[in-house]
Design a protein around this motif. Structure first.
Motif, PDB file in Angstrom:
ATOM      1  N   THR A 129      11.392   1.441   0.587  1.00  0.00           N
ATOM      2  CA  THR A 129      10.192   0.688   0.219  1.00  0.00           C
ATOM      3  C   THR A 129      10.433  -0.108  -1.059  1.00  0.00           C
ATOM      4  O   THR A 129      10.092  -1.298  -1.147  1.00  0.00           O
ATOM      5  CB  THR A 129       9.002   1.645   0.022  1.00  0.00           C
ATOM      6  OG1 THR A 129       8.710   2.282   1.262  1.00  0.00           O
ATOM      7  CG2 THR A 129       7.766   0.888  -0.448  1.00  0.00           C
ATOM      8  N   ASN A 130      11.017   0.550  -2.059  1.00  0.00           N
ATOM      9  CA  ASN A 130      11.282  -0.131  -3.332  1.00  0.00           C
ATOM     10  C   ASN A 130      12.254  -1.295  -3.158  1.00  0.00           C
ATOM     11  O   ASN A 130      12.060  -2.367  -3.733  1.00  0.00           O
ATOM     12  CB  ASN A 130      11.825   0.863  -4.358  1.00  0.00           C
ATOM     13  CG  ASN A 130      10.792   1.895  -4.777  1.00  0.00           C
ATOM     14  OD1 ASN A 130       9.591   1.641  -4.693  1.00  0.00           O
ATOM     15  ND2 ASN A 130      11.238   3.054  -5.221  1.00  0.00           N
ATOM     16  N   HIS A 152       7.492   6.174   4.920  1.00  0.00           N
ATOM     17  CA  HIS A 152       7.522   5.852   3.487  1.00  0.00           C
ATOM     18  C   HIS A 152       7.483   7.093   2.607  1.00  0.00           C
ATOM     19  O   HIS A 152       7.606   6.988   1.390  1.00  0.00           O
ATOM     20  CB  HIS A 152       6.322   4.966   3.135  1.00  0.00           C
ATOM     21  CG  HIS A 152       6.321   3.636   3.821  1.00  0.00           C
ATOM     22  ND1 HIS A 152       7.199   2.620   3.502  1.00  0.00           N
ATOM     23  CD2 HIS A 152       5.543   3.150   4.826  1.00  0.00           C
ATOM     24  CE1 HIS A 152       6.959   1.567   4.273  1.00  0.00           C
ATOM     25  NE2 HIS A 152       5.963   1.872   5.085  1.00  0.00           N
ATOM     26  N   THR A 153       7.293   8.297   3.181  1.00  0.00           N
ATOM     27  CA  THR A 153       7.073   9.486   2.364  1.00  0.00           C
ATOM     28  C   THR A 153       8.364  10.211   1.995  1.00  0.00           C
ATOM     29  O   THR A 153       8.378  10.965   1.028  1.00  0.00           O
ATOM     30  CB  THR A 153       6.147  10.469   3.094  1.00  0.00           C
ATOM     31  OG1 THR A 153       6.718  10.802   4.364  1.00  0.00           O
ATOM     32  CG2 THR A 153       4.770   9.858   3.316  1.00  0.00           C
ATOM     33  N   ALA A 163      -1.162   8.512   9.306  1.00  0.00           N
ATOM     34  CA  ALA A 163       0.276   8.589   9.574  1.00  0.00           C
ATOM     35  C   ALA A 163       0.593   8.225  11.020  1.00  0.00           C
ATOM     36  O   ALA A 163       1.616   7.585  11.306  1.00  0.00           O
ATOM     37  CB  ALA A 163       0.792   9.986   9.250  1.00  0.00           C
ATOM     38  N   ALA A 164      -0.288   8.629  11.950  1.00  0.00           N
ATOM     39  CA  ALA A 164      -0.077   8.273  13.355  1.00  0.00           C
ATOM     40  C   ALA A 164      -0.184   6.765  13.551  1.00  0.00           C
ATOM     41  O   ALA A 164       0.595   6.170  14.312  1.00  0.00           O
ATOM     42  CB  ALA A 164      -1.094   8.999  14.233  1.00  0.00           C
ATOM     43  N   LEU A 165      -1.131   6.134  12.868  1.00  0.00           N
ATOM     44  CA  LEU A 165      -1.259   4.673  12.964  1.00  0.00           C
ATOM     45  C   LEU A 165      -0.036   3.981  12.379  1.00  0.00           C
ATOM     46  O   LEU A 165       0.380   2.917  12.854  1.00  0.00           O
ATOM     47  CB  LEU A 165      -2.526   4.209  12.248  1.00  0.00           C
ATOM     48  CG  LEU A 165      -3.843   4.517  12.968  1.00  0.00           C
ATOM     49  CD1 LEU A 165      -5.036   4.219  12.072  1.00  0.00           C
ATOM     50  CD2 LEU A 165      -3.947   3.712  14.259  1.00  0.00           C
ATOM     51  N   ASP A 166       0.553   4.570  11.341  1.00  0.00           N
ATOM     52  CA  ASP A 166       1.782   4.013  10.777  1.00  0.00           C
ATOM     53  C   ASP A 166       2.912   4.057  11.804  1.00  0.00           C
ATOM     54  O   ASP A 166       3.630   3.068  12.011  1.00  0.00           O
ATOM     55  CB  ASP A 166       2.163   4.797   9.521  1.00  0.00           C
ATOM     56  CG  ASP A 166       3.484   4.342   8.929  1.00  0.00           C
ATOM     57  OD1 ASP A 166       3.509   3.254   8.330  1.00  0.00           O
ATOM     58  OD2 ASP A 166       4.494   5.063   9.062  1.00  0.00           O
ATOM     59  N   LEU A 167       3.069   5.195  12.469  1.00  0.00           N
ATOM     60  CA  LEU A 167       4.072   5.297  13.538  1.00  0.00           C
ATOM     61  C   LEU A 167       3.762   4.334  14.678  1.00  0.00           C
ATOM     62  O   LEU A 167       4.662   3.672  15.214  1.00  0.00           O
ATOM     63  CB  LEU A 167       4.101   6.729  14.078  1.00  0.00           C
ATOM     64  CG  LEU A 167       4.983   7.752  13.366  1.00  0.00           C
ATOM     65  CD1 LEU A 167       4.739   9.133  13.949  1.00  0.00           C
ATOM     66  CD2 LEU A 167       6.451   7.382  13.477  1.00  0.00           C
ATOM     67  N   LEU A 223       0.818  -1.208   0.000  1.00  0.00           N
ATOM     68  CA  LEU A 223       0.000   0.000   0.000  1.00  0.00           C
ATOM     69  C   LEU A 223       0.854   1.260   0.000  1.00  0.00           C
ATOM     70  O   LEU A 223       0.441   2.300  -0.524  1.00  0.00           O
ATOM     71  CB  LEU A 223      -0.936  -0.003   1.211  1.00  0.00           C
ATOM     72  CG  LEU A 223      -2.038  -1.067   1.189  1.00  0.00           C
ATOM     73  CD1 LEU A 223      -2.841  -1.030   2.483  1.00  0.00           C
ATOM     74  CD2 LEU A 223      -2.970  -0.879  -0.002  1.00  0.00           C
ATOM     75  N   ALA A 224       2.061   1.172   0.543  1.00  0.00           N
ATOM     76  CA  ALA A 224       2.951   2.337   0.571  1.00  0.00           C
ATOM     77  C   ALA A 224       3.396   2.746  -0.824  1.00  0.00           C
ATOM     78  O   ALA A 224       3.810   3.892  -1.040  1.00  0.00           O
ATOM     79  CB  ALA A 224       4.173   2.053   1.442  1.00  0.00           C
TER      80      ALA A 224
END
Length: 661
Positions: free
Chosen positions: A177-178, A168-169, A598-602, A159-160
């Motif tokens: 990521t790649n 991932h940004t 983004a908070a859930l990703d962290l 998904l990233a």
């Protein structure tokens, strides 16, 4: 074009689409990189162009167009005949009706198992707890991905590539990521080769593709990896969106949910209508003109990108009667959600089957549920092609309460001043007084205190995320709601003393809109801050003859350069999130509406570690803050020693040693 429609087109694109159909059905936009993108809004035009061979699927026709992860773009979606014909023939065998029907017991068993896990839960995330795991498990089964490789981390990685968040940004994050995705796909292909691809070619798709690559040379290594990536991504993402968007539509139209519950034979047309009403694919995948194309009195030049707005076509009143009405018995229903022509979605039959299994089971097993947040607070993933929810938080109700099949007039979203939702090992705590920008009154303070205590006491929860409903974080204390004789207390502490509680579970502030006064102090009391680009902070107490006495005046000068902190404190002016990020006050600056994601990703990254280790780190930081180094070490030692001598720590060190050797 009305600006408010443009601003809302991710959360609710349909008013935007209606305006385009009426005023600009064929419109061109010149991008900053020089590319011209044409938006096609009416059903008649989208239907005509979606199978038009003059529109190429090859991204290299457009200079400076970034198609996707490097080295993973030689697949069905980015090819024209004869390459497309060759690739599609290799993949098509896995999705013939006979093989799809054979998956029904597998899909049903997986859905039942996931729903079993949700039994007894007060709150669930339908996307994270059901739709995502179900659809990914199914496509992994089709491809032949071993169970050990089917992990949430793999889903996150995929998904990233279309919606990067958090780490991932950044350029380094994208490169990482790649690399990780290439490494995974290469390892997966190597595993198939080692297992004997020819022997599994009849039972799993990836085995067949590896056999084709190694045998008769009809597939290159780049095409093999690209096709595996494509199928893993869109093979579950489209159906995930169908289930998430469809469930939301049923919640918002309980009369239709009741009808489907009472008429099981309605499920086939119901799935088609849910596909039309809120399509899982908003825009058709990449197309560019290979030669001049005339449409609606305009000429699309070679090299121009053509965006076919499927979501708009599916709501065109020239094609559908009452297009904005959800009618589960609608027939005929010639929606374009799966496309048309040579590029018709190869997994359409599988997606339909998953929908026909999932929706009746959800109606049967979820029982009495409702949205746990106001509908306008739901977060939609901001991707160009797909339309889907990042999360769909639901709360279960007591017997006799409204349910998915209760008439809409009697259903209300949560009216609690604070509500919580569980996302894996993360507890999201949402302030829920959007009418007053989530200002804190007595009831809110007590509920927030209870939620934070529950986070601390629940050993299954590793991280907390604090956010606000309705587009704002918190505007501080609701002074109008307080009695004249003074500021109320909660648990023998001043109201804003919530921010001084000695809790050890990490807490992330997900800030959208205003975080001012006590709201800013709440954010400062959190361990990390993620903010939308339009968010702002402020301590305006001085303008009201007050002082920021419950943390702001103490914490802010330690987080910002002294003179900037004093400017905020003495002028009461706003501090934009972008400026706060420049000075390290904000950990992540993200597009508006994406702070919770983004908070859930962290939180997920923090949650991978043991609870004891994480809470010990936080306890050490808070215990030693403000002390000189010698004293700090003295205070730290007994805290860290308790962890370092625990069986859990010893086992972790042993695992690390084994990997290192």
């Amino acid at each position: 074009m009305p600006e408010h429609l443009v601003e809302r087109r991710v959360a609710d694109p349909y008013p935007f689409f209606a305006w385009l159909r009426r005023h600009a059905p064929v419109s061109a936009e010149r991008k900053a990189n020089g590319t011209t993108v044409w938006q096609i809004a009416r059903y008649e035009d989208v239907d005509a162009l979606i199978a038009d061979g003059r529109l190429s699927k090859r991204p290299e026709r457009v200079a400076r167009y970034v198609a996707g992860p490097p080295g993973l773009n030689r697949h069905l979606v980015h090819s024209d005949p004869p390459d497309h014909t060759r690739l599609r023939s290799l993949v098509n065998t896995a999705f013939i009706p006979r093989r799809v029907v054979a998956l029904e017991p597998v899909i049903r068993a997986a859905a039942e198992e996931l729903l079993d896990r949700l039994d007894g839960r007060a709150r669930i995330d339908l996307v994270g707890d059901f739709a995502g795991p179900l659809t990914f498990r199914v496509i992994c089964r089709v491809l032949g991905v071993p169970d050990a490789m089917n992990t949430p981390e793999l889903r996150e990685l995929l998904l990233a590539t279309v919606m990067p968040t958090g780490a991932h940004t950044t350029p380094e994050g994208v490169a990482r990521t790649n690399r990780e995705l290439h490494a995974f796909l290469t390892a997966l292909v190597a595993l198939k080769r080692a297992a004997g691809a020819a022997e599994t070619a009849d039972t799993d798709l990836l085995g067949a593709l590896v056999h084709a690559c190694d045998g008769v040379d009809t597939l290159t290594q780049e095409e093999l990896l690209s096709t595996a990536y494509l199928l893993l991504l869109v093979g579950h993402d489209t159906t995930l969106n169908l289930i998430g968007n469809g469930t939301l539509a049923l919640l918002q139209h309980p009369d239709q949910a009741k009808r489907l519950d009472a008429e099981p034979g309605l499920i086939a047309p119901a799935v088609e209508e849910l596909l039309r009403f809120d399509a899982p694919v908003r825009d058709a995948t990449f197309r560019a003109a290979a030669e001049p194309v005339e449409v609606g009195g305009h000429t699309i030049a070679p090299g121009d990108v053509v965006s076919l707005l499927i979501g708009s076509a599916n709501r065109d009143p020239e094609k559908f009667d009452s297009p904005d009405v959800l009618d589960l018995s609608r027939t005929p229903n010639e929606h374009l959600s799966f496309g048309r022509g040579p590029h018709f979605c190869i997994g359409a039959a599988l997606a339909r089957l998953e929908g026909r299994i999932a929706f009746p089971l959800l109606l049967e097993r979820l029982g009495q549920v409702r949205l746990a947040v106001p509908a306008e607070s739901l977060t939609w993933r901001p991707t160009r092609v797909m339309r889907g929810l990042a999360t769909l938080p639901l709360e279960t109700l007591l017997t006799g309460s409204p349910s998915m099949t209760t008439p809409a007039a009697s259903v209300q979203t949560s009216e609690a001043p604070v509500f919580t939702t569980v996302h894996g090992t993360t507890l999201v705590i949402t302030l829920n007084r959007p009418a007053v920008r989530n200002a804190i009154d007595m009831a809110t303070a007590a509920a927030l205190d209870a939620a934070l205590s529950a986070l601390e006491d629940d050993e299954l929860m590793r991280v907390g995320v604090l956010t606000g409903a309705g587009g704002h974080f918190c505007s501080g204390m609701d002074l109008k709601a307080f009695p004249e004789h003074g500021i109320p207390t909660v648990a023998d502490r001043g109201l804003a003393g919530l921010t001084r509680a000695g809790r050890t579970t990490p807490l992330i502030a997900a800030v959208e809109g205003a975080a001012v006064a006590g709201g800013f102090e709440l954010a400062l009391a959190c361990d990390l801050i993620v903010a939308g680009k339009s968010a702002f902070f402020g301590l305006p107490e001085v303008a009201r003859g007050l002082v920021a006495s419950e943390g702001g005046a103490i914490r802010l000068p330690t987080r910002l350069p002294h003179h900037l902190a004093m400017e905020v404190l003495l002028t009461g002016d706003r501090l934009p999130a972008a400026r706060a990020e420049q000075h390290g006050l904000v950990n992540r600056l993200v597009p508006d509406g994406q702070a919770v994601i983004a908070a859930l990703d962290l939180a997920e990254r923090i949650g991978r570690h043991t609870r004891d280790a994480v809470t010990t780190v936080k306890r050490i930081v808070h215990t030693t803050r403000g002390h000189d180094e010698s004293t700090a070490f003295t205070l730290q030692d007994p805290i860290s020693n308790r962890l370092m001598t625990s069986p859990q720590a010893v086992a972790g060190a042993q695992r690390f040693t084994r990997r290192a050797t």
